[in-house]
Design a protein around this motif. Sequence first.
Motif, PDB file in Angstrom:
ATOM      1  N   LYS A 227       0.838  -1.198   0.000  1.00 26.32           N
ATOM      2  CA  LYS A 227       0.000   0.000   0.000  1.00 26.32           C
ATOM      3  C   LYS A 227       0.871   1.246   0.000  1.00 26.32           C
ATOM      4  O   LYS A 227       2.050   1.202   0.374  1.00 26.32           O
ATOM      5  N   THR A 228       0.270   2.338  -0.428  1.00 28.12           N
ATOM      6  CA  THR A 228       0.926   3.639  -0.412  1.00 28.12           C
ATOM      7  C   THR A 228       0.128   4.563   0.495  1.00 28.12           C
ATOM      8  O   THR A 228      -1.087   4.724   0.308  1.00 28.12           O
ATOM      9  N   VAL A 229       0.802   5.154   1.466  1.00 29.33           N
ATOM     10  CA  VAL A 229       0.133   5.966   2.481  1.00 29.33           C
ATOM     11  C   VAL A 229       0.530   7.430   2.300  1.00 29.33           C
ATOM     12  O   VAL A 229       1.724   7.758   2.333  1.00 29.33           O
ATOM     13  N   PRO A 230      -0.435   8.336   2.101  1.00 31.45           N
ATOM     14  CA  PRO A 230      -0.103   9.762   2.037  1.00 31.45           C
ATOM     15  C   PRO A 230       0.229  10.284   3.434  1.00 31.45           C
ATOM     16  O   PRO A 230      -0.519  10.070   4.385  1.00 31.45           O
ATOM     17  N   THR A 231       1.360  10.954   3.552  1.00 29.28           N
ATOM     18  CA  THR A 231       1.806  11.454   4.853  1.00 29.28           C
ATOM     19  C   THR A 231       2.681  12.679   4.612  1.00 29.28           C
ATOM     20  O   THR A 231       2.526  13.357   3.592  1.00 29.28           O
ATOM     21  N   HIS A 232       3.591  12.964   5.525  1.00 32.32           N
ATOM     22  CA  HIS A 232       4.520  14.069   5.293  1.00 32.32           C
ATOM     23  C   HIS A 232       5.906  13.672   5.768  1.00 32.32           C
ATOM     24  O   HIS A 232       6.077  12.774   6.594  1.00 32.32           O
ATOM     25  N   CYS A 233       6.903  14.328   5.233  1.00 33.15           N
ATOM     26  CA  CYS A 233       8.289  14.071   5.605  1.00 33.15           C
ATOM     27  C   CYS A 233       8.571  14.700   6.970  1.00 33.15           C
ATOM     28  O   CYS A 233       8.000  15.731   7.322  1.00 33.15           O
TER      29      CYS A 233
END
Length: 314
Positions: A227-233
């Motif tokens: 899966k690909t999870v949208p997040t932040h660095c």
Amino acid sequence: MQKDEFLNILNEAVKGCGFVDLICGAEMITAFLKSGPAEELYKELRYDYADLFLNAGPSPVFPYESPFRSGAPVVMQEPVFELREYFRKAGVHKSPAYKDLEEHIAVQMEFLRYVLEKGNEDLYLDFFENKFSKWVPAFCDQLTSTTPSNCNLSQNLTNLPAGVMTNFYQGLAHLTRGVVMCESSTIGGYTGAEEVTNKMSSAFDYLALSHEYATLAQGVLEPEPPKTVPTHCYTCGALCGMNAKLKDGILIGTSGLQGDPKSGGRLCPKGAAVPKHLYSAYRLKSPLIREGNRFRKASWDEALDRVVEAINRT
């Protein structure tokens, strides 16, 4: 005494066996364990353990497969996915009670024991030849820092990694490397090696160690879907939008989050390197408490109690 009996049986088991590492390891461990009171030796071992395996010292040795297979100081890489497949074949997984990583040498050793005790010889041979023996000798090489034929104890003490004060773990590495060589010889058909293994087993049986499994638990854990999870660095205050790509729960890559107003959907080199930061083998793995100029492992309760005491004194 139990210790003396064990050491006598161990040294007798490897005497004249032809495997120099086994002889050297037994000699070094025996010399150390007879060098002083048990409490003092244990104290020194705690410091050396923290220096070598908990990254408290300047020359750590990583007890994990990935750094040796990939050539980079990063854990939780492709070898872990291979390991999990072996676990599934055997019907086990890493016990939640064991807090270190599943690719730790201790887990892999216990897995070999498990499949052998369950009578799964084919899986044992597959795992030993195609996985365990592919990296453990290199781990032992790094830990010993001397050649197996050079078993002069005084010389070994001068070849220790920086900061390490005893040669117990060097001896243990010699012994481990010797066991791998001995087992490889047994698999290859050398009956003399099997005899040595049986003698050594009787020595360790004398310690009456627990038969419980410390790192493994029964049951198959199916792989998590990719899966690909949208997040932040998190590497700087910009907090750029980021996509985190996961494979079986492990972060394997990052990319820019399209539509992010701060980054324009791009990541800088720091953001692209987040998986290496996250799984760096140099990260501290437990609280450490300084005693003099050295560190030892501590529980979170002990470490936090120390912090509270220090705050109350101010």
